[in-house]
Design a protein around this motif. Structure first.
Motif, mmCIF file in Angstrom:
data_model
loop_
_atom_site.group_PDB
_atom_site.id
_atom_site.type_symbol
_atom_site.label_atom_id
_atom_site.label_comp_id
_atom_site.label_asym_id
_atom_site.label_seq_id
_atom_site.Cartn_x
_atom_site.Cartn_y
_atom_site.Cartn_z
ATOM 1 N N THR A 154 67.229 48.597 17.410
ATOM 2 C CA THR A 154 67.897 47.312 17.640
ATOM 3 C C THR A 154 67.600 46.851 19.057
ATOM 4 O OG1 THR A 154 69.667 48.061 16.185
ATOM 5 C CG2 THR A 154 70.136 46.137 17.545
ATOM 6 N N VAL A 155 67.223 45.581 19.220
ATOM 7 C CA VAL A 155 66.841 45.086 20.542
ATOM 8 C C VAL A 155 67.813 44.064 21.104
ATOM 9 C CG1 VAL A 155 64.389 45.564 20.190
ATOM 10 C CG2 VAL A 155 65.306 43.310 19.584
ATOM 11 N N SER A 156 68.648 43.478 20.255
ATOM 12 C CA SER A 156 69.642 42.500 20.702
ATOM 13 C C SER A 156 70.949 42.751 19.970
ATOM 14 C CB SER A 156 69.163 41.062 20.438
ATOM 15 O OG SER A 156 67.961 40.791 21.113
ATOM 16 N N ALA A 157 72.028 42.201 20.488
ATOM 17 C CA ALA A 157 73.348 42.499 19.940
ATOM 18 C C ALA A 157 73.533 41.978 18.524
ATOM 19 C CB ALA A 157 74.433 41.913 20.850
ATOM 20 N N ALA A 158 73.009 40.795 18.235
ATOM 21 C CA ALA A 158 73.230 40.174 16.932
ATOM 22 C C ALA A 158 72.050 40.437 15.997
ATOM 23 C CB ALA A 158 73.446 38.671 17.085
ATOM 24 N N PRO A 159 72.303 40.551 14.695
ATOM 25 C CA PRO A 159 71.240 40.913 13.750
ATOM 26 C C PRO A 159 70.050 39.958 13.755
ATOM 27 C CG PRO A 159 73.402 41.044 12.706
ATOM 28 C CD PRO A 159 73.612 40.431 14.038
ATOM 29 N N TRP A 160 70.345 38.653 13.870
ATOM 30 C CA TRP A 160 69.263 37.661 13.872
ATOM 31 C C TRP A 160 69.243 36.884 15.182
ATOM 32 C CZ3 TRP A 160 71.898 38.897 9.355
ATOM 33 C CH2 TRP A 160 71.109 39.387 8.311
ATOM 34 N N GLY A 161 69.611 37.565 16.259
ATOM 35 C CA GLY A 161 69.536 36.954 17.579
ATOM 36 C C GLY A 161 70.409 35.720 17.694
ATOM 37 N N SER A 162 69.892 34.710 18.365
ATOM 38 C CA SER A 162 70.631 33.459 18.578
ATOM 39 C C SER A 162 70.498 32.567 17.353
ATOM 40 C CB SER A 162 70.115 32.755 19.834
ATOM 41 O OG SER A 162 70.374 33.542 20.973
ATOM 42 N N ALA A 163 71.201 32.965 16.293
ATOM 43 C CA ALA A 163 70.977 32.383 14.973
ATOM 44 C C ALA A 163 71.266 30.892 14.905
ATOM 45 C CB ALA A 163 71.834 33.126 13.945
ATOM 46 N N SER A 164 72.294 30.432 15.598
ATOM 47 C CA SER A 164 72.750 29.053 15.383
ATOM 48 C C SER A 164 71.737 28.009 15.829
ATOM 49 C CB SER A 164 74.079 28.813 16.098
ATOM 50 O OG SER A 164 73.937 28.920 17.499
ATOM 51 N N TYR A 208 58.215 48.103 10.886
ATOM 52 C CA TYR A 208 58.782 48.613 12.130
ATOM 53 C C TYR A 208 59.583 47.561 12.900
ATOM 54 C CZ TYR A 208 54.964 51.541 10.638
ATOM 55 O OH TYR A 208 54.103 52.291 9.861
ATOM 56 N N LEU A 209 59.716 46.382 12.333
ATOM 57 C CA LEU A 209 60.509 45.333 12.973
ATOM 58 C C LEU A 209 61.957 45.790 13.137
ATOM 59 C CD1 LEU A 209 59.111 42.185 11.127
ATOM 60 C CD2 LEU A 209 58.706 42.819 13.519
ATOM 61 N N PRO A 210 62.720 45.160 14.055
ATOM 62 C CA PRO A 210 64.074 45.642 14.353
ATOM 63 C C PRO A 210 65.016 45.631 13.147
ATOM 64 C CG PRO A 210 63.326 44.113 16.043
ATOM 65 C CD PRO A 210 62.316 44.067 14.951
ATOM 66 N N ASP A 211 65.994 46.531 13.207
ATOM 67 C CA ASP A 211 67.087 46.545 12.238
ATOM 68 C C ASP A 211 68.392 46.421 13.004
ATOM 69 O OD1 ASP A 211 67.547 49.013 13.384
ATOM 70 O OD2 ASP A 211 66.729 50.156 11.710
ATOM 71 N N HIS A 212 69.520 46.762 12.364
ATOM 72 C CA HIS A 212 70.815 46.600 13.020
ATOM 73 C C HIS A 212 71.794 47.626 12.479
ATOM 74 C CE1 HIS A 212 74.461 44.583 14.573
ATOM 75 N NE2 HIS A 212 73.631 44.045 15.452
ATOM 76 N N PRO A 213 72.659 48.179 13.338
ATOM 77 C CA PRO A 213 73.561 49.244 12.877
ATOM 78 C C PRO A 213 74.745 48.746 12.052
ATOM 79 C CG PRO A 213 74.013 48.745 15.158
ATOM 80 C CD PRO A 213 72.804 47.933 14.782
ATOM 81 N N ASN A 240 65.808 44.209 8.365
ATOM 82 C CA ASN A 240 64.368 44.360 8.140
ATOM 83 C C ASN A 240 64.156 44.782 6.695
ATOM 84 O OD1 ASN A 240 61.684 45.010 7.957
ATOM 85 N ND2 ASN A 240 61.661 46.408 9.706
ATOM 86 N N ARG A 241 63.774 43.825 5.875
ATOM 87 C CA ARG A 241 63.610 44.112 4.440
ATOM 88 C C ARG A 241 62.353 44.926 4.151
ATOM 89 N NH1 ARG A 241 61.863 38.885 5.309
ATOM 90 N NH2 ARG A 241 59.950 38.203 4.242
ATOM 91 N N PHE A 242 61.487 45.104 5.147
ATOM 92 C CA PHE A 242 60.247 45.870 4.961
ATOM 93 C C PHE A 242 60.386 47.326 5.392
ATOM 94 C CE2 PHE A 242 59.048 41.458 5.973
ATOM 95 C CZ PHE A 242 58.337 41.127 4.830
ATOM 96 N N ALA A 243 61.548 47.698 5.919
ATOM 97 C CA ALA A 243 61.718 49.026 6.496
ATOM 98 C C ALA A 243 61.472 50.126 5.472
ATOM 99 C CB ALA A 243 63.115 49.157 7.092
ATOM 100 N N THR A 244 60.906 51.226 5.949
ATOM 101 C CA THR A 244 60.647 52.394 5.103
ATOM 102 C C THR A 244 61.355 53.604 5.707
ATOM 103 O OG1 THR A 244 58.668 53.076 6.303
ATOM 104 C CG2 THR A 244 58.382 51.437 4.537
ATOM 105 N N GLU A 245 61.164 54.752 5.077
ATOM 106 C CA GLU A 245 61.790 55.974 5.569
ATOM 107 C C GLU A 245 61.229 56.394 6.923
ATOM 108 O OE1 GLU A 245 58.211 57.029 3.178
ATOM 109 O OE2 GLU A 245 59.966 55.737 2.884
ATOM 110 N N GLN A 246 60.114 55.792 7.343
ATOM 111 C CA GLN A 246 59.534 56.138 8.638
ATOM 112 C C GLN A 246 60.272 55.501 9.803
ATOM 113 O OE1 GLN A 246 55.740 54.708 7.359
ATOM 114 N NE2 GLN A 246 54.855 56.773 7.263
ATOM 115 N N GLY A 247 61.185 54.588 9.501
ATOM 116 C CA GLY A 247 62.050 54.024 10.526
ATOM 117 C C GLY A 247 61.484 52.796 11.210
ATOM 118 N N THR A 248 62.351 52.132 11.968
ATOM 119 C CA THR A 248 61.992 50.916 12.699
ATOM 120 C C THR A 248 62.047 51.205 14.204
ATOM 121 O OG1 THR A 248 64.243 50.069 12.990
ATOM 122 C CG2 THR A 248 63.181 49.642 10.863
#
Length: 964
Positions: A756-766, A734-739, A745-753
């Protein structure tokens, strides 16, 4: 003798990073231990920790990597990233950070190691830089008020939605979102709306009149396709429904375009990334939030205001919203506790350095290149979907988009794939003639003649209608006209930096905030283009270095915490709290227990906890604490039983917010699980557990970690932050995904997550590379030693201060965890001295105050961290003991009850120029100990008048004469 020679292993250990990160050397550590009656650091485990939380399994992080090896490893990792010219747009653009700003701000510990400016007197430099930022936003948006930054554009839009609901005069529960908004913004809004129970309608904003009963609308201008809208009719339609209008916009475009305020917008949001802040694979960046002054008390985040000090001098301060979560708790306007200060400072300085003419030149060049690019594409026979635009065009490519996309990538350019019939491209500050010619060659048929740039420049007219062009001047305050030479800019930034106390000057002993060393080796990485030059939506095969970084950092954090998976998308601790609770709610929903909506939160909890629970759609029930500050087990048993059918979660900070290892942590987890709930652990104090305890193995189901605290990412004066969450295997799907970027989220299933909680897929990546480097250089041995050293330092302080100040809470064997709370409440009665007086007097000794009046009123919460040496800790303790003696002089009548050292603190240099009329000496006022003589910190202002600032709220730049 041969036997006395040091062994190679000993020499290697002495030269490693651990000994540079931990402030006290072995001799000093021995002295600290002896003071507490211990012989070695490991004795602390038995003394301070409940035995049932101590991890008995060895960590995988056994190898310690040297600083040079870390640098080489990160270099190889970086080389796996392919930095192309990314013209993807969608809110992220390449930019040029002026070298004078990069060297003097981004790479200057005077800026990046400073703390949130809650103590205004020692934060005047940052506060001035932030009020410049606010003035820039006010000028460009045309609005009356701006805050000092939010986390990103998408979450700022979600905050605007919530604010619109609060202010709406209707009972409507529906928010309209223009379908041409950025997809990541739409996704974040939908996630937020779901937890708050709002209905979202997306569609063409031109058909707004077909929808009724709206409390607010969001429109993007320029929109995702680059089109510039006339907002007049849109705002008029919203007014008919009493709906508030939020405009998401591009700040650079507003240099040329009619500002949203001129159309009647209520709220304006966006990102300042293209004002000199690299893309960084998604962050960190400073979003902006501007609105009408009438709405000032509903604005999320922090606002910088202008006030005056006790000498009637202009002074800056945090206004209105300052830590409002601690006052309003679950009724707070937002859970936001982190701004993006360092990035806002950079963006503000970018505007100061370039000034209005420089920004017009940059914006004008971007726009002109885009027009010429578009004209050339049309000359080559392509149709454009965008006709009135600033920097973005959409090209029709019937059935061939993928082919052109691949051809562009081969040529070193990333375009935006919309669908098989359309491609988008957005130019930026770094675009030039060669890029335009490359684009033409990509789209041109073989052997087709190339358009002539110079000729097209002569022939191509303005594509923006006159009525949508800006006619008013921008950035008219003198600060935007004074510092255009590098010499003046360099001096201006130095002047501001020296007005603050950051870690480069002294210990910042803040409880709950962990102001530890931010290693220069770890910080270097963020300056490289192979880290900061990637657009967050590039194809994944161009970001293999980042994928390696995420995977390795996730493995490290799972090992240290005992969790099974992490999400890096939350880009602040508050976002981590919110996300973790959403994951718990989703889990209950999938388990057929959607009615579970009660969140138990101890009375002592940090204010973001109840605010986050409310934001996640949970109902807060407060748990009592006992006299020792621990969660009352009796109250927990009663309430867990009472809400056993609706209990969703408990939020518990460990060690506790009171700085104590509660003995009953495991029992608390068991009680909650037995009654159907999940355990959310606030990891703000994980600095006291690393290498010793693994909460994921003790009963915690989810926790956020403040990487900017425990894992050495700098505070940056109040941001950036990073708040990834770790979860057990049952919550991982159920961890976040991104449109936009699939597979986040490599663990996502058909039940959904959770969405999305932030604009970037991995947040403040740098900035994640900073924590990777810290963990790699410390290893299992170093991390454990750091934890024990932090606890040792805190208990040494408690031991030294106990004869002078009551220590409020202790745990096992009278020990505290990594921080201690001293009680100052009695001094009000005995000497008329408040905890604020003590905090301000510490400035005269050259120290930033500890955390004031949290979590208990009239207290100071002190956290030394492991990075401070015994020398600095003793200097701090000596200062507090000296202040206690100054209080004693008031108590025994030898000092005046009202006109004394504490009430008049801090003492500024201006007092030196006036006739001395105070009943104590200059020596006592300015040089209370021998440490001040060689490197005196002169506070730039006296005691700031907070009440005056709130009654006369000014949140824009005052006249330049006020600075002088």
């Amino acid at each position: 003798m041969q036997g006395s020679r040091p062994q190679l292993q000993d020499l290697e250990m002495r030269g490693n990073y651990i000994n540079r990160h931990i402030g006290s050397n072995e001799t000093q550590l021995k002295e600290l231990l002896e003071t507490l009656g211990l012989t070695c650091l490991e004795d602390i485990v038995e003394q301070a920790f409940p035995s049932n939380i101590v991890n008995q399994e060895p960590l995988k992080l056994t190898e310690i990597i040297s600083e040079s090896a870390v640098f080489k490893h990160l270099a190889k990792m970086r080389q796996n990233n392919k930095v192309l010219t990314s013209l993807i747009g969608m809110g992220y653009y390449n930019t040029d950070m002026p070298a004078v700003i990069k060297r003097n701000v981004l790479e200057n510990p005077g800026w990046y190691t400073a703390y949130t400016p809650y103590q205004a007197e020692v934060s005047q430099g940052r506060l001035e830089a932030l009020i410049n930022f606010q003035q820039m936003i006010i000028d460009l948006t045309g609005m009356e008020l701006a805050n000092s930054s939010l986390l990103d554009e998408a979450t700022a839009a979600a905050e605007a939605m919530s604010m619109s609901k609060r202010l709406s005069e209707t009972t409507a529960n529906t928010f309209f979102v223009d379908q041409d908004c950025f997809p990541q913004t739409i996704a974040v809004i939908k996630t937020r709306a779901c937890s708050l129970g709002y209905e979202i309608i997306t569609g063409p904003v031109e058909k707004l009149n077909e929808h009724q009963n709206l409390f607010g609308i969001l429109v993007q201008n320029p929109d995702c396709s680059g089109a510039i809208k006339d907002l007049t009719s849109i705002v008029a339609e919203a007014r008919k429904q009493s709906a508030l209008v939020t405009v998401a916009t591009d700040l650079l475009s507003l240099v040329l375009l009619k500002p949203p305020a001129a159309f009647g917008a209520d709220i304006v949001v966006g990102n300042t990334q293209r004002f000199g802040v690299p893309m960084g694979y998604g962050g960190p960046h400073a979003a902006f939030f501007a609105t009408k002054e009438a709405y000032k008390r509903s604005v999320p985040g922090r606002i910088i205001g202008v006030s005056k000090d006790n000498q009637d001098q202009t002074a800056f301060r945090l206004a209105l919203q300052t830590r409002e979560q601690h006052i309003r708790r679950d009724k707070a306007t937002s859970n936001i506790c982190t701004a993006q200060v360092l990035l806002a400072v950079i963006a503000g300085f970018y505007a100061v350095y370039h000034g209005p003419e420089g920004l017009r030149m940059i914006a004008g060049r971007v726009h002109r290149y885009t027009q010429i690019l578009a004209a050339g594409l049309e000359q080559l026979g392509f149709q454009l979907q965008t006709h009135s635009y600033f920097d973005t065009v959409v090209v029709s490519t019937p059935g061939c988009a993928a082919s052109y996309l691949a051809k562009a990538e081969y040529a070193g350019i990333n375009l935006r794939f919309i669908d098989e019939d359309h491609l988008g491209m957005s130019l930026d500050e770094t675009s030039n003639r060669e890029i335009i010619r490359k684009l033409w060659r990509i789209f041109a048929a073989d052997n087709a003649p190339m358009p002539d740039i110079n000729l097209l420049d002569e022939l191509t007219g303005e594509c923006i209608p006159n009525e949508l062009l800006r006619s008013d001047p921008i950035l008219q305050h003198p600060v935007f006209a004074k510092y255009h030479s590098e010499t003046e800019m360099m001096r201006y930034m130095r002047r501001l930096a020296r007005r603050d106390i950051a870690l480069d000057r002294a210990m910042i002993p803040l409880g709950s905030c962990t102001m530890k060393l931010n290693a220069a080796t770890a910080m270097q990485t963020i300056s490289y283009s192979s880290i900061n030059g990637l657009h967050p939506f590039v194809p994944l095969h161009q970001a293999e270095g980042y994928r390696q970084l995420f995977d390795e950092l996730e493995d490290m954090l799972c090992d240290l915490t005992g969790f099974d998976a992490f999400s890096f998308q939350p880009n602040a601790g508050s976002q981590g709290e919110y996300t973790g609770l959403l994951v718990i709610r989703k889990y209950h929903e999938v388990m057929g227990q959607g009615q579970r909506d009660i969140c138990l939160i101890p009375a002592s909890a940090h204010g973001t906890n109840p605010a986050s629970a409310s934001l996640a759609g949970l109902k807060v029930v407060v748990l009592a604490c006992d006299d020792q500050g621990n969660v009352s087990l009796d109250d927990l048993r009663d309430k867990a039983a009472l809400y056993k059918d609706t209990l969703a979660a408990i939020m518990i900070t460990y060690p506790s917010t009171h700085g104590v290892f509660e003995e009953a942590f495991c029992e608390i987890c068991t009680l909650v699980h037995e009654n159907g709930g999940q355990v959310y652990m606030d990891g703000a104090n994980f600095n006291a557990l690393v290498g010793i305890s693994r909460p994921g193995k003790l009963g915690a189901d989810v926790a956020h970690l403040n990487l900017h605290k425990t894992f050495s990412i700098p505070h940056g004066g109040g941001g950036p932050g990073a708040g990834p969450i770790g979860v057990g295997a049952h919550l991982a799907p159920y961890l976040p995904d991104h449109p936009v970027v699939k597979g986040v989220n490599r663990f996502a299933t058909e039940q959904g997550t959770v969405g999305t909680v932030s604009a970037a897929p991995w947040g403040s990546a740098s900035i994640l590379a900073i924590s990777w480097a810290y963990i790699a250089m410390m290893g299992a041995v170093g991390l454990r030693k750091a934890t024990l050293a932090a606890i040792l330092n805190a208990n040494y302080i408690a031991k030294r201060l106990a004869p002078h100040f009551p220590i409020l809470y202790t745990g096992k064997n009278g020990w505290v965890a990594h921080e201690c709370i001293i009680d100052c409440s009695e001094f009000k009665k005995t000497a008329g001295v408040s905890v604020d007086d003590i905090a301000k007097r510490l400035i005269d000794y050259g120290f930033h105050a500890p955390t004031v009046a949290f979590p208990v009123a009239d207290t100071l919460m002190i956290e030394p961290t492991e990075s401070e040496s015994k020398i600095e800790i003793d200097r701090f303790c000596d200062a507090l003991i000296s202040i206690r003696l100054e209080i004693a002089e008031i108590e025994n009548g030898s000092a005046d009850l009202h006109n004394n050292l504490l009430h008049n603190a801090p003492h500024t240099h201006r007092l030196l120029l006036a006739e001395w009329q105070l009943p104590y000496s200059r020596q006592q006022a300015f040089f209370p100990d021998n440490h001040q003589h060689d490197d005196k910190y002169w506070p730039p202002v006296g005691r700031v008048d907070n009440v005056y600032g709130d009654r006369h709220l000014i949140c824009s730049c005052p006249p330049l004469s006020d600075y002088e």
